[in-house]
Design an enzyme around this catalytic site. Structure first.
Site, short mmCIF file in Angstrom:
data_model
loop_
_atom_site.label_atom_id
_atom_site.label_comp_id
_atom_site.label_asym_id
_atom_site.label_seq_id
_atom_site.Cartn_x
_atom_site.Cartn_y
_atom_site.Cartn_z
N ARG A 127 0.85 -1.19 0.00
CA ARG A 127 0.00 0.00 0.00
C ARG A 127 0.89 1.24 0.00
O ARG A 127 0.76 2.12 0.84
CB ARG A 127 -0.93 -0.02 1.21
N ASP A 133 -14.61 -2.31 2.45
CA ASP A 133 -14.08 -2.97 1.26
C ASP A 133 -14.52 -4.42 1.14
O ASP A 133 -14.32 -5.05 0.09
CB ASP A 133 -12.55 -2.92 1.28
#
Length: 803
Positions: free
Chosen positions: A356, A487
């Protein structure tokens, strides 16, 4: 069980038992050069990027979880006994080895006593520099002379891209070189690209021996706990060509009784004897850096500078309340955590290996909320960047990579790749920035879109709303797209999200208010009309006692009392209250259902009952998690923070405070075996009531929990919120509180706010004075009291009486 305590005066958390339930870490440095260090000196360093600038190697999910790290070994040359300046990696018995670790803001100091030797190791990265200090003081506390050898050790990454370093071994193990010359180690690659060079040096004592080859230092089938070089009392003089490198310099200290010696190791970016430049500036030769910085006087000055700068960064908001744990968090560690999430988003931690690497859109927009009052100029810079991650149609790129982002030239994602909530966070954060700074002209700033075209900041906001209005399903709710905030729920382009619909409604309300404040009558009318048109849609999502979570493409309702699993979800119900667009009785009813069905002693679960089987038409990737874990009925602390805001808006101070306390890290300081993670920072989630690990927390530091919890406690419990016309003071307190005091910087003015609660109410302001002069509240229809900017001056004292 207690492993340490808060030292608020020093702004430190002091660990007195290093055998903590999990690694308790700290952050070092800045966005130029940063690092993570644990209570046992484990961790890693990185230059500009945790994923593509890895300096020290880190193996994730190993045992122990935080090795390797920055290690200094001490050896009694008279008898061969050795230990480490941090408890691990050698790990001497704690009945013989006394340890104290002081995690401070931007530094960590390790004190140890073993076998008549006291040591103190200080690790930090000087402000604005691309190197780190490992400073060691060694004191002979006995009445006999001692000869103590000191060895450094760190495992250097062969390749700065962490995946290349750890996974592509047929490449990374063949390009690395590490040499020793004139007291310094130089690690470089065969490409001789100076931008990935690393140097390591020692000051304060002569180098007796060295190793640059990891395996030569550790020895075959050994670990950091028992290096062969330390055991035999001397390094082998290895120089690395391929395989794996390390930085080990050995020196020998002769100590008279009571004598203290100080030596300084430094690890930095670049080469020892030449400078190099990149797009961000020029780095000096390591030898020059050592000559300037590697002495005790400069080290102390640099450490004092870091302490002073962090004191200044936290000064804009300091509190004194009846809750000492709240004070410790808000004044020091919670505030510090919000700066770390602002700096690093979700990219560098002991949880995230580096994939990330960049700024998650929704994460970054929310992270700015909690630091705007402290660093408005940096927030504006970040806002400018993140707004250019919005596409011309109004959606947003899921990830913005600052080092490579190219506004106006990024590819436009297909509709199914957008996340329906990303751009809807913009109105909240832009409004917070404008209200905090008073800079209404910012709304007229023109910024490019990610893919093509440009618009003013205000137009960016309206375009975000237009995007969501244009992408609604057959029931009028916003399409879920790839995901909304959660998510693990995928409604896709044909299913609908109630969470994103409430976020849209909230955005319309915020933009309408911004437009009204800044003379944009047409925009205000448009936002108001769209908001009114949403009312029947919101009404249709009421399930009898709470709001549904969403509707699948086949018409199945998620978060309905008719379902056997996932009957109720937290997110839509808190945002029903926060958005302010549903009748009060509905907001109260929804939050009462949340309390009855989701609240627990360790926080509020995300849904209940957890899911065990699929739902047609809805992607439930949360099914990979056992019931009670993460999004599947776990206590997702980011969403818990919204319960504080929601109850604060509803004026229910006892419940807002109870929710705040339920997952407050400091609350667990004396029961760390339950929570396990650091008691000085927030985590992403806690295992929920249906998990056998109920109460155990995971994923600390880089989480949206930090920002929203800070907003919850400062703006909705303490109730100090910026508005365009001034500062609103609208406390929502537990009735037992007599009052509190806040030092608050607002638009360059240093203010003292004293709140008294003689009637022991939760909400309601009876009167306000500024420097003894009453503030007229007769024209203020909102709850609380608006103190106008014109009534304020630097050093003003605001006294608020509740009643």
């Amino acid at each position: 069980m207690r492993f340490g305590h808060f030292d608020d005066e020093a702004r430190e958390y002091v660990i007195t038992r290093p055998d903590t339930p999990r690694s308790w870490s700290n952050y070092l440095g800045s966005r130029l050069y940063g690092g993570i260090i644990t209570q046992n000196a484990g961790g890693y360093s990185f230059y500009r990027s945790g994923g593509t600038g890895r300096v020290l190697r880190m193996r994730f999910n190993g045992m122990p979880v935080d090795e390797p790290g920055r290690y200094l070994y001490l050896r009694d040359d008279a008898n061969g006994d050795y230990w480490s300046a941090s408890w691990q990696p050698v790990g001497k018995p704690l009945d013989q080895y006394s340890a104290k670790v002081r995690h401070g803001l931007g530094y960590s100091i390790f004190e140890a006593d073993y076998a008549g030797i006291h040591s103190e190791m200080a690790c930090f990265i000087p402000d604005g520099q691309a190197f780190e200090y490992w400073a060691l003081k060694v004191t002979n506390t006995t009445d006999a002379p001692r000869t103590i050898s000191a060895f450094s050790y760190a495992e250097l990454a062969n390749e700065w891209n962490y995946r290349m370093d750890l996974e592509n071994l047929q490449y990374s193990q063949y390009v690395v070189h590490a040499t020793y010359e004139n007291g310094m180690i130089h690690r470089y690659n065969s490409t001789r690209d100076a931008s990935t060079d690393v140097w390591f040096g020692l000051a304060g004592a002569d180098v007796v021996s060295f190793d640059t080859d990891r395996d030569a230092f550790l020895g075959a089938y050994r670990t950091q706990a028992n290096p062969i070089a330390v055991e035999r009392g001397e390094c082998s003089g290895s120089q690395t060509v391929g395989d794996n490198s390390c930085s080990s310099l050995h020196t020998r200290l002769e100590l008279a009784p009571g004598e203290t010696r100080e030596i300084i190791f430094c690890l930095g970016i670049g080469a020892p004897d030449k400078s190099w430049s990149d797009d961000f500036g020029t780095l000096r030769p390591g030898r020059d850096v050592m000559a300037e910085f590697a002495n005790p006087e400069r080290l102390e000055a640099e450490l004092a500078k870091i302490r002073s700068e962090w004191a200044g960064a936290l000064a804009p908001l300091q509190v004194a309340t009846p809750d000492a744990e709240l004070d410790s968090m808000v004044n020091v560690w919670h505030a510090y955590q919000t700066h770390m999430t602002f700096n690093w988003s979700r990219g560098v931690s002991l949880i995230e290996a580096g994939d990330r690497d960049g700024l998650g859109y929704r994460d970054t927009v929310q992270d700015m909320l909690a630091v705007t009052h402290a660093i408005p100029e940096h927030v504006r810079e970040r806002l400018d960047l993140i707004l250019t991650g919005q596409t011309a149609e109004g959606g947003a790129l899921p990830l913005v990579k600052p080092l490579t982002h190219n506004p106006g030239h990024e590819p436009t994602p297909p509709i199914e790749k957008y996340r329906s909530d990303d751009a809807l966070w913009l109105p909240i954060t832009v409004a917070n920035f404008v209200y905090e700074t008073g800079d209404v002209d910012y709304l007229d700033t023109t910024l490019p879109y990610a893919d093509h075209g440009s618009a003013t900041v205000f137009e960016h906001l309206t375009q975000a709303l237009t995007f969501s209005l244009a992408h609604r399903g057959t029931n009028g709710l916003v399409q879920g797209l790839q995901a909304d905030w959660n998510d693990c729920i995928q409604f896709g382009t044909t299913g609908e999200s109630m969470f994103s619909t409430f976020l849209l409604a909230n955005g319309l309300r915020v933009v309408r208010e911004l437009a009204e404040h800044t003379g944009r009558e047409e925009a205000a009318a448009w936002a108001g009309a769209e908001l009114e048109a949403l009312e029947p849609v919101l009404e249709g999502a009421w399930d009898g006692e709470w709001y549904i979570r969403g509707i699948s493409a086949t018409g199945a309702k998620l978060g309905s009392h008719l379902a056997d699993e996932g009957k109720i979800y937290l997110e839509p119900n808190v945002w029903a209250a926060i958005s302010g667009v549903v009748p009060r009785d509905r907001a109260v009813g929804a939050m009462d259902s949340v309390h009855a069905r989701l609240a627990s002693e360790h926080g509020v679960a995300l849904c209940d009952p957890p899911h065990t089987h699929p739902i047609p038409g809805i992607g439930l990737s949360l099914l990979v998690f056992p019931p009670g874990h993460k999004e599947n009925g776990g206590i997702f602390c980011h969403a818990n923070s919204w319960t504080i805001v929601a109850e604060g808006i509803l004026g229910r101070g006892e419940r807002a405070y109870d929710y705040y306390r339920s997952y407050l890290p400091a609350r667990y300081n004396d029961h760390a075996e339950i929570h396990q993670v650091e008691p000085y920072v927030y985590c992403q989630f806690t295992h929920g009531p249906t998990s056998p690990r109920f109460g155990q927390a995971r994923n600390p530091w880089l989480t949206g929990t930090a920002s929203w919890s800070y907003i919850g406690v400062t703006q909705y419990i303490l109730g100090i919120r910026p508005e365009l016309e001034g500062l609103r003071i609208d406390p929502c307190l537990p009735t037992t509180w007599d009052g509190y005091q806040v030092a608050r910087r607002f638009r360059g003015l240093n203010l003292t706010i004293k709140v008294t609660n003689p009637a022991h109410v939760s909400t309601g302001v009876a009167g306000v004075t500024v420097n003894g002069i009453p503030v007229d509240l007769s024209d203020d229809d909102a709850r609380g009291a608006l103190v106008p900017v014109g009534a304020l001056a630097d050093g003003a004292e605001i006294v608020v009486t509740l009643g």
